[in-house]
Write a protein that holds these residues in place. Sequence first.
Motif, PDB file in Angstrom:
ATOM      1  N   UNK A 185       0.811  -1.202   0.000  1.00  0.00           N
ATOM      2  CA  UNK A 185       0.000   0.000   0.000  1.00  0.00           C
ATOM      3  C   UNK A 185       0.853   1.264   0.000  1.00  0.00           C
ATOM      4  N   UNK A 186       0.426   2.243  -0.757  1.00  0.00           N
ATOM      5  CA  UNK A 186       1.107   3.534  -0.816  1.00  0.00           C
ATOM      6  C   UNK A 186       0.940   4.283   0.497  1.00  0.00           C
ATOM      7  N   UNK A 187       1.733   5.324   0.653  1.00  0.00           N
ATOM      8  CA  UNK A 187       1.619   6.172   1.843  1.00  0.00           C
ATOM      9  C   UNK A 187       0.224   6.761   1.946  1.00  0.00           C
ATOM     10  N   UNK A 188      -0.362   7.122   0.811  1.00  0.00           N
ATOM     11  CA  UNK A 188      -1.690   7.735   0.803  1.00  0.00           C
ATOM     12  C   UNK A 188      -2.766   6.735   1.220  1.00  0.00           C
ATOM     13  N   UNK A 189      -2.633   5.496   0.762  1.00  0.00           N
ATOM     14  CA  UNK A 189      -3.614   4.472   1.136  1.00  0.00           C
ATOM     15  C   UNK A 189      -3.527   4.172   2.625  1.00  0.00           C
ATOM     16  N   UNK A 190      -2.305   4.024   3.137  1.00  0.00           N
ATOM     17  CA  UNK A 190      -2.134   3.757   4.572  1.00  0.00           C
ATOM     18  C   UNK A 190      -2.714   4.909   5.385  1.00  0.00           C
ATOM     19  N   UNK A 191      -2.422   6.134   4.940  1.00  0.00           N
ATOM     20  CA  UNK A 191      -2.958   7.300   5.648  1.00  0.00           C
ATOM     21  C   UNK A 191      -4.481   7.324   5.594  1.00  0.00           C
ATOM     22  N   UNK A 192      -5.049   6.938   4.455  1.00  0.00           N
ATOM     23  CA  UNK A 192      -6.500   6.902   4.332  1.00  0.00           C
ATOM     24  C   UNK A 192      -7.141   5.876   5.256  1.00  0.00           C
ATOM     25  N   UNK A 193      -6.515   4.707   5.367  1.00  0.00           N
ATOM     26  CA  UNK A 193      -7.022   3.677   6.272  1.00  0.00           C
ATOM     27  C   UNK A 193      -6.967   4.150   7.721  1.00  0.00           C
ATOM     28  N   UNK A 194      -5.846   4.760   8.087  1.00  0.00           N
ATOM     29  CA  UNK A 194      -5.691   5.231   9.470  1.00  0.00           C
ATOM     30  C   UNK A 194      -6.628   6.400   9.747  1.00  0.00           C
ATOM     31  N   UNK A 195      -6.870   7.233   8.742  1.00  0.00           N
ATOM     32  CA  UNK A 195      -7.782   8.361   8.942  1.00  0.00           C
ATOM     33  C   UNK A 195      -9.199   7.869   9.236  1.00  0.00           C
ATOM     34  N   UNK A 196      -9.600   6.780   8.591  1.00  0.00           N
ATOM     35  CA  UNK A 196     -10.905   6.187   8.910  1.00  0.00           C
ATOM     36  C   UNK A 196     -10.930   5.758  10.373  1.00  0.00           C
ATOM     37  N   UNK A 197      -9.837   5.116  10.806  1.00  0.00           N
ATOM     38  CA  UNK A 197      -9.761   4.706  12.212  1.00  0.00           C
ATOM     39  C   UNK A 197      -9.813   5.911  13.140  1.00  0.00           C
ATOM     40  N   UNK A 198      -9.150   6.966  12.759  1.00  0.00           N
ATOM     41  CA  UNK A 198      -9.102   8.176  13.595  1.00  0.00           C
ATOM     42  C   UNK A 198     -10.505   8.789  13.736  1.00  0.00           C
ATOM     43  N   UNK A 199     -11.205   8.934  12.633  1.00  0.00           N
ATOM     44  CA  UNK A 199     -12.515   9.585  12.657  1.00  0.00           C
ATOM     45  C   UNK A 199     -13.575   8.752  13.377  1.00  0.00           C
ATOM     46  N   UNK A 200     -13.393   7.417  13.350  1.00  0.00           N
ATOM     47  CA  UNK A 200     -14.399   6.545  13.968  1.00  0.00           C
ATOM     48  C   UNK A 200     -13.899   5.929  15.281  1.00  0.00           C
ATOM     49  N   UNK A 201     -12.779   6.409  15.771  1.00  0.00           N
ATOM     50  CA  UNK A 201     -12.203   5.954  17.036  1.00  0.00           C
ATOM     51  C   UNK A 201     -12.016   4.437  17.064  1.00  0.00           C
ATOM     52  N   UNK A 202     -11.380   3.929  16.017  1.00  0.00           N
ATOM     53  CA  UNK A 202     -11.090   2.501  15.910  1.00  0.00           C
ATOM     54  C   UNK A 202      -9.635   2.234  16.263  1.00  0.00           C
ATOM     55  N   UNK A 203      -9.368   1.032  16.723  1.00  0.00           N
ATOM     56  CA  UNK A 203      -7.997   0.570  16.921  1.00  0.00           C
ATOM     57  C   UNK A 203      -7.488   0.017  15.589  1.00  0.00           C
ATOM     58  N   UNK A 204      -6.227   0.273  15.272  1.00  0.00           N
ATOM     59  CA  UNK A 204      -5.602  -0.264  14.067  1.00  0.00           C
ATOM     60  C   UNK A 204      -4.795  -1.504  14.440  1.00  0.00           C
ATOM     61  N   UNK A 205      -5.055  -2.605  13.746  1.00  0.00           N
ATOM     62  CA  UNK A 205      -4.318  -3.853  13.917  1.00  0.00           C
ATOM     63  C   UNK A 205      -3.541  -4.080  12.625  1.00  0.00           C
ATOM     64  N   UNK A 206      -2.247  -3.799  12.648  1.00  0.00           N
ATOM     65  CA  UNK A 206      -1.430  -3.772  11.428  1.00  0.00           C
ATOM     66  C   UNK A 206      -0.557  -5.018  11.344  1.00  0.00           C
ATOM     67  N   UNK A 207      -0.894  -5.906  10.420  1.00  0.00           N
ATOM     68  CA  UNK A 207      -0.126  -7.128  10.174  1.00  0.00           C
ATOM     69  C   UNK A 207       0.926  -6.799   9.120  1.00  0.00           C
ATOM     70  N   UNK A 208       2.189  -6.704   9.562  1.00  0.00           N
ATOM     71  CA  UNK A 208       3.269  -6.271   8.667  1.00  0.00           C
ATOM     72  C   UNK A 208       4.382  -7.308   8.593  1.00  0.00           C
TER      73      UNK A 208
END
Length: 404
Positions: A185-208
Amino acid sequence: MRQIRQSRKLLDVRYDVRGPILVEAQKLEAEGHRILKLNIGNPQPFGFEAPEAILADVTRHLPESQGYSDSRGIFSARTAVAQYYQSRGLRDTHVDDVFIGNGVSELISLVLQAFLDDGNEILVPAPDYPLWTGAVTLCGGVPVHYLCDEANDWNPDLADIESKITENTQAIVIINPNNPTGAVYSKEIVAGLVDIARRHELVVLADEIYEKIIFEDAVHHHAATAAGSDVLCLTFSGLSKAYRVCGYRAGWVMISGPKEVAEDFLEGLTLLANMRMCANVPAQHAIQTALGGYQSIEEFIGPGGRFYEQSMLAHRLLNEIPGVSSVKPMGALYCFPRLDPDVYAIDDDEAFVIDLLRAKKILITHGTGFNWPRPDHFRLVTLPDVTMLEEAIGRIADFLATRR
Protein backbone atom coordinates in the motif's frame (compact mmCIF):
# COMPACT_ATOMS: atom_id res chain seq x y z
CA MET A 1 -21.64 -43.91 24.20
CA ARG A 2 -22.02 -40.13 24.34
CA GLN A 3 -20.50 -38.49 21.28
CA ILE A 4 -17.74 -36.02 22.10
CA ARG A 5 -18.16 -33.03 19.81
CA GLN A 6 -16.14 -29.93 19.08
CA SER A 7 -17.05 -26.65 20.71
CA ARG A 8 -19.79 -24.64 19.05
CA LYS A 9 -17.30 -21.76 19.06
CA LEU A 10 -15.61 -23.51 16.12
CA LEU A 11 -18.71 -23.70 13.93
CA ASP A 12 -17.74 -20.70 11.77
CA VAL A 13 -13.96 -21.01 12.12
CA ARG A 14 -12.02 -22.10 9.02
CA TYR A 15 -8.38 -22.31 8.09
CA ASP A 16 -8.48 -23.73 4.60
CA VAL A 17 -4.77 -23.28 3.94
CA ARG A 18 -4.43 -26.48 5.98
CA GLY A 19 -7.98 -27.75 5.65
CA PRO A 20 -9.57 -30.48 3.49
CA ILE A 21 -7.15 -29.80 0.65
CA LEU A 22 -4.19 -30.77 2.85
CA VAL A 23 -6.02 -33.87 4.09
CA GLU A 24 -6.44 -34.94 0.48
CA ALA A 25 -2.76 -34.23 -0.24
CA GLN A 26 -1.70 -36.35 2.74
CA LYS A 27 -3.92 -39.17 1.51
CA LEU A 28 -2.24 -39.05 -1.91
CA GLU A 29 1.21 -38.99 -0.28
CA ALA A 30 0.30 -42.08 1.74
CA GLU A 31 -0.50 -43.77 -1.58
CA GLY A 32 3.03 -42.98 -2.79
CA HIS A 33 2.48 -39.80 -4.83
CA ARG A 34 4.86 -36.84 -4.63
CA ILE A 35 2.93 -33.64 -4.01
CA LEU A 36 4.30 -30.19 -4.77
CA LYS A 37 2.91 -28.11 -1.92
CA LEU A 38 2.29 -24.54 -2.95
CA ASN A 39 -0.28 -23.84 -0.26
CA ILE A 40 1.89 -22.48 2.57
CA GLY A 41 4.55 -19.74 2.63
CA ASN A 42 7.23 -21.89 4.25
CA PRO A 43 10.66 -20.99 2.78
CA GLN A 44 12.85 -23.75 4.27
CA PRO A 45 11.51 -26.72 2.22
CA PHE A 46 12.37 -24.77 -0.94
CA GLY A 47 16.04 -24.34 -0.06
CA PHE A 48 15.98 -21.06 1.87
CA GLU A 49 18.19 -21.17 4.96
CA ALA A 50 18.41 -18.91 8.00
CA PRO A 51 21.47 -16.64 8.25
CA GLU A 52 24.35 -18.40 10.01
CA ALA A 53 24.62 -15.62 12.60
CA ILE A 54 21.08 -16.33 13.78
CA LEU A 55 21.70 -20.07 14.08
CA ALA A 56 24.94 -19.45 15.96
CA ASP A 57 23.40 -17.01 18.41
CA VAL A 58 20.44 -19.26 19.20
CA THR A 59 22.81 -22.18 19.76
CA ARG A 60 25.12 -20.12 21.97
CA HIS A 61 22.24 -19.09 24.23
CA LEU A 62 20.71 -22.55 24.64
CA PRO A 63 22.29 -23.16 28.09
CA GLU A 64 20.63 -20.05 29.50
CA SER A 65 17.29 -20.67 27.77
CA GLN A 66 16.12 -23.59 29.87
CA GLY A 67 13.80 -21.64 32.14
CA TYR A 68 10.81 -19.37 31.60
CA SER A 69 11.51 -15.80 30.57
CA ASP A 70 9.57 -12.65 31.37
CA SER A 71 6.11 -13.29 29.94
CA ARG A 72 6.50 -10.26 27.67
CA GLY A 73 9.81 -11.56 26.30
CA ILE A 74 13.50 -11.34 27.10
CA PHE A 75 14.81 -7.83 27.54
CA SER A 76 17.33 -7.94 24.68
CA ALA A 77 14.68 -9.02 22.17
CA ARG A 78 12.14 -6.42 23.26
CA THR A 79 14.83 -3.73 23.24
CA ALA A 80 15.89 -4.71 19.72
CA VAL A 81 12.28 -4.48 18.49
CA ALA A 82 11.79 -1.08 20.16
CA GLN A 83 15.02 0.23 18.64
CA TYR A 84 14.00 -1.11 15.23
CA TYR A 85 10.85 1.03 15.24
CA GLN A 86 12.70 4.00 16.73
CA SER A 87 15.08 3.85 13.76
CA ARG A 88 12.05 4.11 11.48
CA GLY A 89 10.82 7.32 13.00
CA LEU A 90 8.65 5.95 15.81
CA ARG A 91 10.78 7.59 18.48
CA ASP A 92 8.28 7.17 21.30
CA THR A 93 8.54 3.37 21.13
CA HIS A 94 9.92 1.83 24.34
CA VAL A 95 10.77 -1.66 25.51
CA ASP A 96 7.57 -1.86 27.56
CA ASP A 97 5.52 -1.36 24.39
CA VAL A 98 6.67 -4.73 23.00
CA PHE A 99 5.36 -8.25 23.60
CA ILE A 100 7.20 -11.25 22.14
CA GLY A 101 5.13 -14.24 21.05
CA ASN A 102 5.31 -17.65 19.41
CA GLY A 103 4.93 -16.07 16.02
CA VAL A 104 2.45 -13.43 14.93
CA SER A 105 -0.31 -16.05 14.92
CA GLU A 106 -0.23 -16.50 18.69
CA LEU A 107 -0.12 -12.76 19.28
CA ILE A 108 -3.14 -12.14 17.06
CA SER A 109 -5.11 -14.60 19.18
CA LEU A 110 -3.88 -13.11 22.46
CA VAL A 111 -4.66 -9.55 21.39
CA LEU A 112 -8.16 -10.42 20.18
CA GLN A 113 -8.91 -12.43 23.33
CA ALA A 114 -7.94 -9.42 25.44
CA PHE A 115 -9.80 -6.96 23.23
CA LEU A 116 -13.11 -8.43 22.04
CA ASP A 117 -16.47 -8.79 23.68
CA ASP A 118 -19.16 -10.92 22.07
CA GLY A 119 -20.67 -9.15 19.09
CA ASN A 120 -17.85 -6.63 18.60
CA GLU A 121 -17.17 -6.08 14.90
CA ILE A 122 -13.69 -6.02 13.36
CA LEU A 123 -13.06 -4.79 9.83
CA VAL A 124 -10.99 -7.41 7.98
CA PRO A 125 -9.83 -7.22 4.35
CA ALA A 126 -11.21 -9.51 1.67
CA PRO A 127 -9.18 -11.36 0.66
CA ASP A 128 -7.42 -11.81 4.00
CA TYR A 129 -4.99 -14.09 5.74
CA PRO A 130 -7.70 -16.40 7.13
CA LEU A 131 -6.27 -16.56 10.64
CA TRP A 132 -7.66 -13.05 11.19
CA THR A 133 -11.23 -14.02 10.34
CA GLY A 134 -10.97 -17.27 12.29
CA ALA A 135 -9.46 -15.67 15.39
CA VAL A 136 -12.02 -12.85 15.46
CA THR A 137 -14.82 -15.41 15.27
CA LEU A 138 -13.27 -17.70 17.90
CA CYS A 139 -12.93 -14.76 20.29
CA GLY A 140 -16.63 -13.94 20.00
CA GLY A 141 -16.27 -11.10 17.53
CA VAL A 142 -17.84 -10.57 14.13
CA PRO A 143 -15.48 -10.23 11.15
CA VAL A 144 -16.82 -7.68 8.66
CA HIS A 145 -14.97 -7.97 5.36
CA TYR A 146 -14.08 -4.86 3.40
CA LEU A 147 -13.17 -5.29 -0.24
CA CYS A 148 -9.77 -4.86 -1.79
CA ASP A 149 -10.10 -3.77 -5.42
CA GLU A 150 -8.38 -6.04 -7.92
CA ALA A 151 -8.85 -3.46 -10.66
CA ASN A 152 -6.90 -0.99 -8.52
CA ASP A 153 -3.90 -3.25 -7.83
CA TRP A 154 -5.72 -4.82 -4.87
CA ASN A 155 -5.79 -1.60 -2.85
CA PRO A 156 -8.47 -1.39 -0.14
CA ASP A 157 -11.73 0.26 -1.17
CA LEU A 158 -11.96 3.11 1.35
CA ALA A 159 -15.58 3.88 0.49
CA ASP A 160 -16.52 0.26 1.08
CA ILE A 161 -14.85 0.40 4.49
CA GLU A 162 -16.77 3.53 5.45
CA SER A 163 -20.05 1.92 4.45
CA LYS A 164 -19.49 -1.04 6.76
CA ILE A 165 -18.75 0.82 10.00
CA THR A 166 -21.42 0.52 12.68
CA GLU A 167 -21.69 1.40 16.36
CA ASN A 168 -20.25 -2.07 17.10
CA THR A 169 -17.10 -1.60 15.00
CA GLN A 170 -14.02 -1.66 17.24
CA ALA A 171 -10.96 -2.02 15.01
CA ILE A 172 -9.65 -2.33 11.47
CA VAL A 173 -7.14 -4.93 10.30
CA ILE A 174 -4.53 -3.79 7.76
CA ILE A 175 -2.41 -6.50 6.10
CA ASN A 176 0.48 -4.74 4.35
CA PRO A 177 2.22 -6.13 2.33
CA ASN A 178 -0.86 -8.17 1.70
CA ASN A 179 -1.19 -11.92 1.90
CA PRO A 180 -2.58 -13.29 -0.42
CA THR A 181 -2.53 -10.55 -3.10
CA GLY A 182 1.05 -9.27 -2.88
CA ALA A 183 -0.17 -5.65 -2.78
CA VAL A 184 2.00 -3.04 -1.04
CA TYR A 185 0.00 0.00 0.00
CA SER A 186 1.11 3.53 -0.82
CA LYS A 187 1.62 6.17 1.84
CA GLU A 188 -1.69 7.74 0.80
CA ILE A 189 -3.61 4.47 1.14
CA VAL A 190 -2.13 3.76 4.57
CA ALA A 191 -2.96 7.30 5.65
CA GLY A 192 -6.50 6.90 4.33
CA LEU A 193 -7.02 3.68 6.27
CA VAL A 194 -5.69 5.23 9.47
CA ASP A 195 -7.78 8.36 8.94
CA ILE A 196 -10.91 6.19 8.91
CA ALA A 197 -9.76 4.71 12.21
CA ARG A 198 -9.10 8.18 13.60
CA ARG A 199 -12.51 9.59 12.66
CA HIS A 200 -14.40 6.55 13.97
CA GLU A 201 -12.20 5.95 17.04
CA LEU A 202 -11.09 2.50 15.91
CA VAL A 203 -8.00 0.57 16.92
CA VAL A 204 -5.60 -0.26 14.07
CA LEU A 205 -4.32 -3.85 13.92
CA ALA A 206 -1.43 -3.77 11.43
CA ASP A 207 -0.13 -7.13 10.17
CA GLU A 208 3.27 -6.27 8.67
CA ILE A 209 5.04 -9.65 8.72
CA TYR A 210 6.11 -9.21 5.05
CA GLU A 211 7.38 -5.65 5.49
CA LYS A 212 10.91 -6.50 4.29
CA ILE A 213 9.81 -8.51 1.25
CA ILE A 214 9.01 -5.80 -1.29
CA PHE A 215 9.92 -5.49 -4.97
CA GLU A 216 11.00 -2.83 -7.45
CA ASP A 217 9.91 0.69 -6.44
CA ALA A 218 7.46 -0.39 -3.73
CA VAL A 219 7.97 1.21 -0.31
CA HIS A 220 6.54 -0.14 2.91
CA HIS A 221 4.86 2.41 5.17
CA HIS A 222 4.19 1.53 8.80
CA ALA A 223 0.59 2.12 9.85
CA ALA A 224 1.94 3.23 13.24
CA THR A 225 3.64 6.21 11.58
CA ALA A 226 0.33 7.42 10.14
CA ALA A 227 -1.45 6.65 13.41
CA GLY A 228 0.86 8.97 15.33
CA SER A 229 -0.05 9.85 18.89
CA ASP A 230 -3.85 9.86 18.59
CA VAL A 231 -4.74 6.43 17.12
CA LEU A 232 -3.98 3.26 19.06
CA CYS A 233 -2.04 0.97 16.73
CA LEU A 234 -0.84 -2.58 17.32
CA THR A 235 1.87 -3.57 14.85
CA PHE A 236 2.53 -7.29 14.32
CA SER A 237 5.73 -8.59 12.74
CA GLY A 238 8.44 -11.19 13.22
CA LEU A 239 11.30 -13.23 11.81
CA SER A 240 9.48 -16.05 10.00
CA LYS A 241 9.56 -14.82 6.42
CA ALA A 242 12.34 -12.26 5.99
CA TYR A 243 14.81 -14.31 8.06
CA ARG A 244 13.56 -17.73 6.87
CA VAL A 245 12.91 -19.16 10.36
CA CYS A 246 9.19 -20.00 10.30
CA GLY A 247 9.73 -22.90 12.69
CA TYR A 248 11.35 -20.75 15.36
CA ARG A 249 8.02 -18.98 16.01
CA ALA A 250 9.57 -15.62 16.86
CA GLY A 251 7.20 -12.68 16.48
CA TRP A 252 6.18 -9.51 18.26
CA VAL A 253 3.46 -6.94 18.68
CA MET A 254 4.34 -3.28 19.29
CA ILE A 255 1.81 -0.91 20.80
CA SER A 256 1.90 2.75 19.82
CA GLY A 257 -0.34 5.80 20.05
CA PRO A 258 -2.39 6.94 23.07
CA LYS A 259 -1.57 4.05 25.39
CA GLU A 260 -3.08 5.96 28.33
CA VAL A 261 -6.57 5.24 26.98
CA ALA A 262 -5.77 1.53 26.63
CA GLU A 263 -4.42 0.76 30.11
CA ASP A 264 -7.28 -1.62 30.93
CA PHE A 265 -6.87 -3.49 27.63
CA LEU A 266 -3.10 -3.72 28.08
CA GLU A 267 -3.61 -5.08 31.59
CA GLY A 268 -5.73 -7.82 30.03
CA LEU A 269 -3.11 -8.53 27.36
CA THR A 270 -0.46 -8.82 30.07
CA LEU A 271 -2.69 -11.23 31.98
CA LEU A 272 -3.00 -13.50 28.94
CA ALA A 273 0.74 -13.28 28.28
CA ASN A 274 1.34 -14.36 31.86
CA MET A 275 -1.06 -17.28 31.52
CA ARG A 276 0.88 -18.76 28.60
CA MET A 277 4.08 -18.30 30.70
CA CYS A 278 6.33 -17.04 27.88
CA ALA A 279 7.25 -17.41 24.25
CA ASN A 280 9.83 -19.95 23.08
CA VAL A 281 12.97 -18.69 24.82
CA PRO A 282 15.72 -20.00 22.47
CA ALA A 283 14.07 -18.35 19.48
CA GLN A 284 13.82 -15.02 21.30
CA HIS A 285 17.61 -14.84 21.23
CA ALA A 286 17.43 -14.70 17.43
CA ILE A 287 15.59 -11.39 17.41
CA GLN A 288 18.39 -9.04 18.44
CA THR A 289 20.85 -10.72 16.08
CA ALA A 290 18.37 -10.65 13.19
CA LEU A 291 17.33 -7.02 13.53
CA GLY A 292 20.79 -5.70 14.31
CA GLY A 293 22.85 -7.74 11.87
CA TYR A 294 23.41 -7.95 8.13
CA GLN A 295 20.05 -7.86 6.32
CA SER A 296 20.49 -10.79 3.96
CA ILE A 297 16.91 -10.36 2.73
CA GLU A 298 18.24 -7.68 0.38
CA GLU A 299 19.91 -10.46 -1.63
CA PHE A 300 16.52 -12.03 -2.35
CA ILE A 301 14.22 -9.12 -3.21
CA GLY A 302 16.07 -7.35 -6.04
CA PRO A 303 16.65 -8.40 -9.66
CA GLY A 304 18.56 -11.67 -9.62
CA GLY A 305 17.30 -12.55 -6.13
CA ARG A 306 15.13 -15.62 -5.78
CA PHE A 307 12.08 -14.02 -4.17
CA TYR A 308 11.98 -11.37 -6.87
CA GLU A 309 12.71 -13.55 -9.89
CA GLN A 310 10.27 -16.27 -8.83
CA SER A 311 7.47 -13.81 -8.11
CA MET A 312 7.91 -12.06 -11.46
CA LEU A 313 8.13 -15.38 -13.33
CA ALA A 314 4.95 -16.67 -11.70
CA HIS A 315 3.16 -13.42 -12.56
CA ARG A 316 4.22 -13.65 -16.20
CA LEU A 317 3.45 -17.35 -16.67
CA LEU A 318 0.04 -17.12 -15.04
CA ASN A 319 -0.96 -14.26 -17.31
CA GLU A 320 0.03 -16.33 -20.35
CA ILE A 321 -2.66 -18.91 -19.55
CA PRO A 322 -5.89 -18.16 -21.47
CA GLY A 323 -8.58 -16.86 -19.16
CA VAL A 324 -6.19 -16.22 -16.26
CA SER A 325 -5.14 -12.76 -15.04
CA SER A 326 -2.80 -11.98 -12.16
CA VAL A 327 -2.04 -8.57 -10.69
CA LYS A 328 1.71 -8.07 -10.36
CA PRO A 329 2.78 -8.77 -6.77
CA MET A 330 4.84 -5.95 -5.28
CA GLY A 331 5.64 -7.82 -2.07
CA ALA A 332 5.19 -11.01 -0.03
CA LEU A 333 5.50 -14.52 -1.49
CA TYR A 334 2.28 -15.11 -3.41
CA CYS A 335 0.22 -14.55 -6.52
CA PHE A 336 -3.59 -14.42 -6.36
CA PRO A 337 -4.72 -14.98 -9.95
CA ARG A 338 -8.27 -14.70 -11.25
CA LEU A 339 -9.99 -17.34 -13.36
CA ASP A 340 -12.34 -15.62 -15.79
CA PRO A 341 -15.83 -17.03 -15.05
CA ASP A 342 -16.69 -16.77 -18.75
CA VAL A 343 -13.85 -19.18 -19.50
CA TYR A 344 -13.91 -21.42 -16.43
CA ALA A 345 -17.33 -22.26 -14.97
CA ILE A 346 -16.31 -22.94 -11.37
CA ASP A 347 -19.02 -23.09 -8.72
CA ASP A 348 -16.90 -24.69 -5.97
CA ASP A 349 -13.30 -23.53 -5.93
CA GLU A 350 -12.31 -25.95 -3.15
CA ALA A 351 -13.48 -28.84 -5.33
CA PHE A 352 -11.55 -27.26 -8.21
CA VAL A 353 -8.22 -27.25 -6.33
CA ILE A 354 -8.82 -30.82 -5.12
CA ASP A 355 -9.42 -31.89 -8.72
CA LEU A 356 -6.18 -30.15 -9.69
CA LEU A 357 -4.38 -31.89 -6.84
CA ARG A 358 -5.58 -35.33 -7.88
CA ALA A 359 -4.83 -34.75 -11.56
CA LYS A 360 -1.51 -32.90 -11.39
CA LYS A 361 -0.23 -33.52 -7.82
CA ILE A 362 0.02 -29.79 -7.08
CA LEU A 363 -1.45 -28.31 -3.91
CA ILE A 364 -2.66 -24.70 -4.09
CA THR A 365 -5.31 -22.87 -2.03
CA HIS A 366 -8.72 -21.77 -3.28
CA GLY A 367 -9.61 -18.09 -3.13
CA THR A 368 -12.67 -18.44 -0.91
CA GLY A 369 -10.31 -19.90 1.68
CA PHE A 370 -9.06 -16.30 2.04
CA ASN A 371 -12.61 -15.01 2.47
CA TRP A 372 -12.84 -13.77 -1.09
CA PRO A 373 -16.57 -13.76 -1.88
CA ARG A 374 -16.48 -15.51 -5.30
CA PRO A 375 -15.04 -18.88 -6.46
CA ASP A 376 -12.84 -17.32 -9.13
CA HIS A 377 -9.36 -17.03 -7.56
CA PHE A 378 -6.61 -19.17 -6.09
CA ARG A 379 -3.39 -18.46 -4.24
CA LEU A 380 -0.06 -19.74 -5.51
CA VAL A 381 3.08 -19.71 -3.34
CA THR A 382 6.06 -18.43 -5.36
CA LEU A 383 8.82 -20.11 -3.30
CA PRO A 384 9.94 -22.90 -5.70
CA ASP A 385 13.00 -22.20 -7.84
CA VAL A 386 12.36 -21.08 -11.39
CA THR A 387 12.65 -24.56 -12.89
CA MET A 388 10.18 -26.06 -10.44
CA LEU A 389 7.88 -23.05 -10.76
CA GLU A 390 7.82 -23.32 -14.55
CA GLU A 391 6.88 -26.99 -14.26
CA ALA A 392 4.21 -26.31 -11.63
CA ILE A 393 2.49 -23.53 -13.58
CA GLY A 394 2.79 -25.64 -16.71
CA ARG A 395 0.86 -28.40 -14.96
CA ILE A 396 -1.76 -25.88 -13.86
CA ALA A 397 -2.02 -24.61 -17.44
CA ASP A 398 -2.47 -28.16 -18.75
CA PHE A 399 -5.21 -28.82 -16.22
CA LEU A 400 -7.01 -25.58 -17.00
CA ALA A 401 -6.96 -26.47 -20.70
CA THR A 402 -9.27 -29.35 -19.84
CA ARG A 403 -11.69 -27.03 -18.04
CA ARG A 404 -12.15 -24.26 -20.59
